[in-house]
Design an enzyme around this catalytic site. Structure first.
Site, PDB file in Angstrom:
ATOM      1  CD  GLU A 240      -2.764   1.238  -0.232  1.00 34.81           C
ATOM      2  OE1 GLU A 240      -2.171   1.759  -1.198  1.00 34.81           O
ATOM      3  OE2 GLU A 240      -3.923   0.764  -0.302  1.00 34.81           O
ATOM      4  CG  ASP A 315      -6.447   2.940  -4.656  1.00 33.55           C
ATOM      5  OD1 ASP A 315      -6.164   2.083  -5.528  1.00 33.55           O
ATOM      6  OD2 ASP A 315      -5.928   4.080  -4.651  1.00 33.55           O
ATOM      7  CG  ASP A 451       0.018  -2.668 -36.913  1.00 28.99           C
ATOM      8  OD1 ASP A 451      -0.309  -2.819 -35.720  1.00 28.99           O
ATOM      9  OD2 ASP A 451      -0.019  -1.564 -37.493  1.00 28.99           O
ATOM     10  CG  HIS A 479     -13.279 -15.084 -44.582  1.00 31.24           C
ATOM     11  ND1 HIS A 479     -14.599 -15.210 -44.948  1.00 31.24           N
ATOM     12  CD2 HIS A 479     -12.952 -16.257 -43.997  1.00 31.24           C
ATOM     13  CE1 HIS A 479     -15.038 -16.413 -44.618  1.00 31.24           C
ATOM     14  NE2 HIS A 479     -14.059 -17.070 -44.026  1.00 31.24           N
TER      15      HIS A 479
HETATM   16  O1  AHR Z   1       0.585   0.643  -3.162  1.00 25.79           O
HETATM   17  C1  AHR Z   1       0.331   0.922  -4.482  1.00 25.79           C
HETATM   18  C2  AHR Z   1      -1.097   1.345  -4.698  1.00 25.79           C
HETATM   19  O2  AHR Z   1      -1.327   2.574  -4.087  1.00 25.79           O
HETATM   20  C3  AHR Z   1      -2.145   0.505  -4.090  1.00 25.79           C
HETATM   21  O3  AHR Z   1      -2.362  -0.699  -4.768  1.00 25.79           O
HETATM   22  C4  AHR Z   1      -3.320   1.406  -4.159  1.00 25.79           C
HETATM   23  O4  AHR Z   1      -4.258   1.142  -3.162  1.00 25.79           O
HETATM   24  C5  AHR Z   1      -2.721   2.772  -3.990  1.00 25.79           C
HETATM   25  O5  AHR Z   1      -3.108   3.620  -5.027  1.00 25.79           O
END
Ligand code: AHR
Length: 515
Positions: A240, A315, A451, A479
């Site tokens: 986090e 998040d 491509d 096709h």
């Molecule tokens: O820690 C990286 C990211 O930070 C998490 O996954 C997210 O919750 C936040 O934006």
């Protein structure tokens, strides 16, 4: 009793497992992935799986339940996809039959531990947007143990989650995790994660996550150049508010890993964490880091919440791309011996990109015959620079035969795939432009190479071969009204119509008309 858990089977298993797994912990490779799964190995090591997810195989030797659920667009019905045998590989043919003539998304990735820690569509969270998209169920065909199976193709915006779990580590409890991902499908969006996250889809602060990340986002490299080793992709720990390559974030011993299939492993307890990566097809784990948790406030100890995410950040940040094949979470801090045995089990699976298909040897010449009922005498041909299907017979002109003959080359953008060079105008290749196919001179650009590169997979209608665009992997050479396109199975363009898509995108690789 947790829903779906077969206690008698599990008890029987635990009584025989120590013997079966002892050899694994001693470093002896398993005879077959199907008889001993990674979760058997973790259990024998005293750190049992509390979540086990895979669309490709059973992760317990005795598991014969549901792996995942798909939902089709045509009528909204769902079907569970199971294994071919107990402990075996996914029954992809069941998915192909259910999804024929329409499109399917993956709606549930079932937890194989019996704890009900299933993954479903991620809801909206603290980051913008949501609920998330579901993965196209047919976007990621690969083979495992020689069997066609599908991985979970996470395009940006796609994500899965479970906020109400059972048995997942919380607080500073110890846990281990791994996932198998694809080294060629990554980006630097936040955050292609699998593992422990918040239970409210919000950033609740440092240390509220403990997930394994894979991708090219150098979180601690934005300010000071040289804070990440090379260009990735890297296996890192998402704790986090940071993707940690090791230590306090920066760790130049984490040099990245870009094999076709990559094992990413993390583990953590109240004081330490470790990050390991490996080629999921061969060899052992490399330890990138094994030491104290970050010293920045909030990370020691961790404040794990026990949610589970796949393909997104804690998040619900959903800018990431990635491919997921299997992953587990354990209770307890797995030993290195256990993790080595798990890696040996993973390599025994033999994950492989779709077979190049017989007759597609680079350097050889081929003709590609259509399989749709209308057109089984038609071949993919160069028609003055447009790529069309045209009838060719033994009495056709030499020019018509040459126009229907292509030299197979190793894929210009990916040598595991193929490119088709014109027989009559060497140096020119089939490429797509605005999704239509043309024969054009190779200008050497990365765009042209992408491509002009197509990955052969078993035919979408069950015969022959289909050719997946390397840069638009939900699109295949098709096709439509006799003109060549790369087409998806349903969509807004007329050539994306689901009607006849499996037939129109399937080709028989034939002897060249113009040898
Ligand atoms: O820690 C990286 C990211 O930070 C998490 O996954 C997210 O919750 C936040 O934006």
């Amino acid at each position: 009793m947790p829903k779906g858990l077969r206690w008698p089977k599990l008890l029987a298993l635990t009584s025989v497992l120590p013997l079966a797994v002892a050899g694994l912990l001693a470093g002896v490779a398993p005879a077959q992935a199907a008889t001993t799964g990674p979760c058997d190995i973790y259990a024998a090591g005293g750190t049992p799986c509390v979540a086990a997810h895979s669309t490709t195989r059973a992760l317990f030797g005795a598991y014969n339940g549901r792996l995942y659920q798909v939902r089709r667009a045509s009528d909204g019905r769902t079907a569970d996809i199971g294994t071919l045998t107990a402990g075996g590989f996914a029954n992809a043919a069941a998915q192909d039959a259910f999804c024929a003539g329409t499109t399917c998304v993956i709606t549930v990735i079932y937890d194989q531990t019996g704890r009900g820690n299933n993954l479903t569509q991620a809801p909206a969270g603290g980051a913008a947007g949501g609920p998330d998209a579901l993965a196209d169920a047919s976007a990621l065909p690969v083979t495992a143990g020689g069997h066609k199976v599908y991985g979970v193709f996470v395009a940006p915006g796609t994500g899965y989650r479970n906020d109400a779990t059972n048995g997942i580590a919380t607080g500073s409890q110890a846990q281990g995790e791994y996932m198998v991902a694809a080294g060629n499908h990554v980006n630097s969006g936040c955050c292609f994660d699998y593992g422990n996250a918040e239970t409210n889809a919000r950033d609740n602060g440092n240390g509220h996550m403990g997930a394994v990340y894979f991708g090219k986002l150098c979180w601690f490299g934005g300010v000071v150049p040289g804070q990440c080793a090379g260009t990735g992709p890297w296996v890192m720990a998402d704790l986090e508010n940071g993707l940690f390559a090791g230590a306090n974030g920066t760790n130049l011993n984490n040099t990245g890993r870009s094999n076709a299939f990559v094992t990413g492993m993390v583990k953590m307890n109240s004081t330490t964490y470790a990050i390991k990566d490996a080629n999921a097809d061969a060899g052992g784990l490399k330890t990138d880091y094994n030491g104290p948790l970050p010293t920045t406030a909030g990370y020691t100890p961790l404040h794990l919440e026990g949610g589970i995410i796949l393909g997104i950040g804690g998040d619900n940040s959903k800018g990431s791309a990635g491919s997921f094949f299997e992953g587990v979470m354990t209770a307890g801090f797995p030993s290195d011996a256990t993790e080595n045995a798990v890696q040996a089990n993973i390599t025994s699976v033999g994950y492989a990109l779709p077979s190049a298909g017989s007759g597609l040897t680079p350097g050889s010449e081929v003709s590609l015959r259509a399989t749709t009922a209308c057109c089984t005498g038609d071949y993919l041909s160069d028609s003055g620079g447009n790529v069309m299907i045209s009838p060719v017979t033994s009495t056709s002109t030499a020019a018509a035969k040459a126009a229907a003959t292509w030299t197979v080359r190793a894929g210009l953008a990916n040598p595991s795939c193929v490119s088709f060079e014109s027989r009559t105008i060497p140096g020119s290749f089939i490429r797509h432009q605005n999704f239509q196919l043309f024969r054009q001179a190779n200008d050497g650009s990365a765009l042209f190479h992408n491509d002009a590169t197509f990955c052969p997979v078993p035919g979408n209608n069950g015969q022959g071969t289909s050719f997946m665009s390397v840069n638009f992997p939900t699109r295949f050479i098709r096709h439509f009204n006799f003109t060549g396109f790369i087409a998806s199975d349903g969509g807004t363009n007329s050539f994306d119509t689901a009607t006849l898509w499996p037939d129109d995108t399937t080709w028989v690789v034939s002897a060249p008309w113009s040898p």
